[in-house]
Structure formats: C-alpha cells, structure tokens
Motif scaffolding. Sequence first.
Motif, mmCIF file in Angstrom:
data_model
loop_
_atom_site.group_PDB
_atom_site.id
_atom_site.type_symbol
_atom_site.label_atom_id
_atom_site.label_comp_id
_atom_site.label_asym_id
_atom_site.label_seq_id
_atom_site.Cartn_x
_atom_site.Cartn_y
_atom_site.Cartn_z
ATOM 1 N N ASN A 10 0.838 -1.172 -0.162
ATOM 2 C CA ASN A 10 0.032 0.001 0.035
ATOM 3 C C ASN A 10 0.981 1.137 -0.176
ATOM 4 N N LEU A 11 1.956 1.279 0.823
ATOM 5 C CA LEU A 11 2.925 2.355 0.878
ATOM 6 C C LEU A 11 3.290 2.564 -0.629
ATOM 7 N N CYS A 12 3.775 1.757 -1.004
ATOM 8 C CA CYS A 12 4.559 1.832 -2.458
ATOM 9 C C CYS A 12 3.613 2.298 -3.364
ATOM 10 N N LEU A 13 2.342 1.703 -3.339
ATOM 11 C CA LEU A 13 1.360 2.153 -4.283
ATOM 12 C C LEU A 13 1.061 3.577 -4.332
ATOM 13 N N LEU A 14 0.808 3.927 -3.054
ATOM 14 C CA LEU A 14 0.508 5.310 -2.694
ATOM 15 C C LEU A 14 1.515 6.336 -3.197
ATOM 16 N N PHE A 15 2.988 6.011 -2.709
ATOM 17 C CA PHE A 15 3.869 6.883 -2.959
ATOM 18 C C PHE A 15 4.095 7.115 -4.554
ATOM 19 N N GLY A 16 4.190 5.844 -5.311
ATOM 20 C CA GLY A 16 4.418 5.744 -6.646
ATOM 21 C C GLY A 16 3.451 6.635 -7.498
ATOM 22 N N LEU A 17 2.006 6.177 -7.264
ATOM 23 C CA LEU A 17 1.018 6.859 -7.935
ATOM 24 C C LEU A 17 0.838 8.105 -7.719
ATOM 25 N N SER A 18 1.247 8.827 -6.178
ATOM 26 C CA SER A 18 1.247 10.168 -6.054
ATOM 27 C C SER A 18 2.531 10.913 -6.806
ATOM 28 N N THR A 19 3.534 10.161 -6.850
ATOM 29 C CA THR A 19 4.555 10.714 -7.644
ATOM 30 C C THR A 19 4.276 10.914 -9.135
ATOM 31 N N LEU A 20 3.365 9.765 -9.639
ATOM 32 C CA LEU A 20 3.171 9.966 -11.138
ATOM 33 C C LEU A 20 2.192 10.882 -11.512
ATOM 34 N N LEU A 21 1.206 10.937 -10.613
ATOM 35 C CA LEU A 21 0.306 12.156 -10.649
ATOM 36 C C LEU A 21 0.939 13.488 -10.660
ATOM 37 N N LEU A 22 1.882 13.786 -9.591
ATOM 38 C CA LEU A 22 2.710 15.012 -9.516
ATOM 39 C C LEU A 22 3.398 15.117 -10.766
ATOM 40 N N LEU A 46 10.566 10.478 -12.903
ATOM 41 C CA LEU A 46 9.293 9.712 -12.960
ATOM 42 C C LEU A 46 9.427 8.162 -12.717
ATOM 43 N N VAL A 47 10.350 7.633 -13.656
ATOM 44 C CA VAL A 47 10.928 6.445 -13.491
ATOM 45 C C VAL A 47 11.390 6.049 -12.232
ATOM 46 N N ILE A 48 12.316 6.608 -11.525
ATOM 47 C CA ILE A 48 12.774 5.838 -10.253
ATOM 48 C C ILE A 48 11.691 6.363 -9.181
ATOM 49 N N PHE A 49 10.897 7.510 -9.054
ATOM 50 C CA PHE A 49 10.156 7.830 -7.930
ATOM 51 C C PHE A 49 8.632 7.432 -8.124
ATOM 52 N N GLY A 50 8.426 6.998 -9.179
ATOM 53 C CA GLY A 50 6.787 6.831 -9.580
ATOM 54 C C GLY A 50 6.781 5.368 -10.116
ATOM 55 N N LEU A 51 7.306 5.028 -11.456
ATOM 56 C CA LEU A 51 7.035 3.763 -11.856
ATOM 57 C C LEU A 51 7.567 2.603 -11.165
ATOM 58 N N VAL A 52 8.962 2.605 -10.292
ATOM 59 C CA VAL A 52 9.453 1.598 -9.696
ATOM 60 C C VAL A 52 8.490 1.255 -8.587
ATOM 61 N N PRO A 53 8.473 2.267 -7.593
ATOM 62 C CA PRO A 53 7.428 2.029 -6.373
ATOM 63 C C PRO A 53 6.044 1.332 -6.832
ATOM 64 N N THR A 54 5.442 1.896 -7.835
ATOM 65 C CA THR A 54 3.996 1.486 -8.318
ATOM 66 C C THR A 54 4.206 0.035 -8.772
ATOM 67 N N ALA A 55 5.460 -0.107 -9.559
ATOM 68 C CA ALA A 55 5.442 -1.890 -9.955
ATOM 69 C C ALA A 55 5.853 -2.563 -8.740
ATOM 70 N N LEU A 56 6.530 -2.081 -7.885
ATOM 71 C CA LEU A 56 6.912 -3.123 -6.752
ATOM 72 C C LEU A 56 5.595 -3.316 -5.874
ATOM 73 N N GLY A 57 4.771 -2.273 -5.608
ATOM 74 C CA GLY A 57 3.309 -2.329 -5.133
ATOM 75 C C GLY A 57 2.616 -3.133 -5.795
ATOM 76 N N GLY A 58 2.527 -3.098 -6.954
ATOM 77 C CA GLY A 58 1.625 -3.958 -7.705
ATOM 78 C C GLY A 58 2.118 -5.382 -7.689
ATOM 79 N N CYS A 59 3.376 -5.686 -7.612
ATOM 80 C CA CYS A 59 3.666 -6.959 -7.853
ATOM 81 C C CYS A 59 3.575 -7.796 -6.323
ATOM 82 N N LEU A 60 3.715 -6.865 -5.029
ATOM 83 C CA LEU A 60 3.347 -7.213 -3.789
ATOM 84 C C LEU A 60 1.888 -7.781 -3.664
ATOM 85 N N THR A 61 1.171 -6.819 -4.157
ATOM 86 C CA THR A 61 -0.253 -7.065 -4.105
ATOM 87 C C THR A 61 -0.838 -8.282 -4.747
ATOM 88 N N TRP A 62 -0.235 -8.393 -6.153
ATOM 89 C CA TRP A 62 -0.558 -9.677 -6.886
ATOM 90 C C TRP A 62 -0.059 -10.855 -6.011
#
Length: 139
Positions: A10-22, A46-62
Amino acid sequence: MRTFQKSLANLCLLFGLSTLLLAAVYAIGSGDEFEPEDSAEAGVALVIFGLVPTALGGCLTWNRRHQSQQSTQTLALQQEQLFLQLLQNQAGDLTIIQFAAAAQIPIEQAKAFLDQKARVLNASFEVKDTGAIVYRFPL
C-alpha cells in the motif's frame, strides 16, 4: 508477515501513484515553459520515484492475492478429503458436530458445507430424538 507485506504494498502504491500524478500535473501545467533538460530530469524522476514503487506495490499485491487464493484452495481440498474419509469411517452417516469437530470449523460453516454436499450427492436426512440431524450419504 502478511500485515507487513500489505502495508508495504500500500505504501509503495501510494507513493508511486502520487509521484506519477504530480509529475503528470507538472508536465501538463508547465506548458511552453517546459525545457528539454527539464523533461529529461522529470523522466528520470518519474521512472525512479513513480514507476518503480508502483510496480513493486503492484507485484506485492498480486503475490499476496495469489498466496491467499492458493491457501483457500488448499483448505477446500483438505476439507473435501476429510469429508470423504469421515464418510468411509462412518458408513455414510455424518452429523454436523462430527464434521465440525473433525474439520475444526464453526458449526455454521460445517452445516453449510454438509448441506451443499447433501444437494450434490443426493443425501437424505434423519432427525434424531435429540434434535441432531444425521446426513445419510449413499456410498
């Protein structure tokens, strides 16, 4: 461990998606003022602070969801095997309490399981003087 994994996802998804949105808002809001070197820096951020945490959060959730489905399937298979074993041992006669005690599940859950199996296997019912319901499964 599951709580930690869920919190981390949840933390990775929140941080990553927030960064992507910003980053998207910054890129859109900049308009003509957006310089090429700014776009390179924004792309790296965008890649370092947005996509990587979002991908990690997605993988952990899956992964967590996949493990949950596997454990549910394993539990259902174990209950099925226990049910069949009890039927053989009891010559096809089974009560809710016997199954609940053997499966270590609540009585309501045992009743629902036996009712479902009774419909599928065309079992008959008998009510004892004590009020106990005996399921009679054909062997």
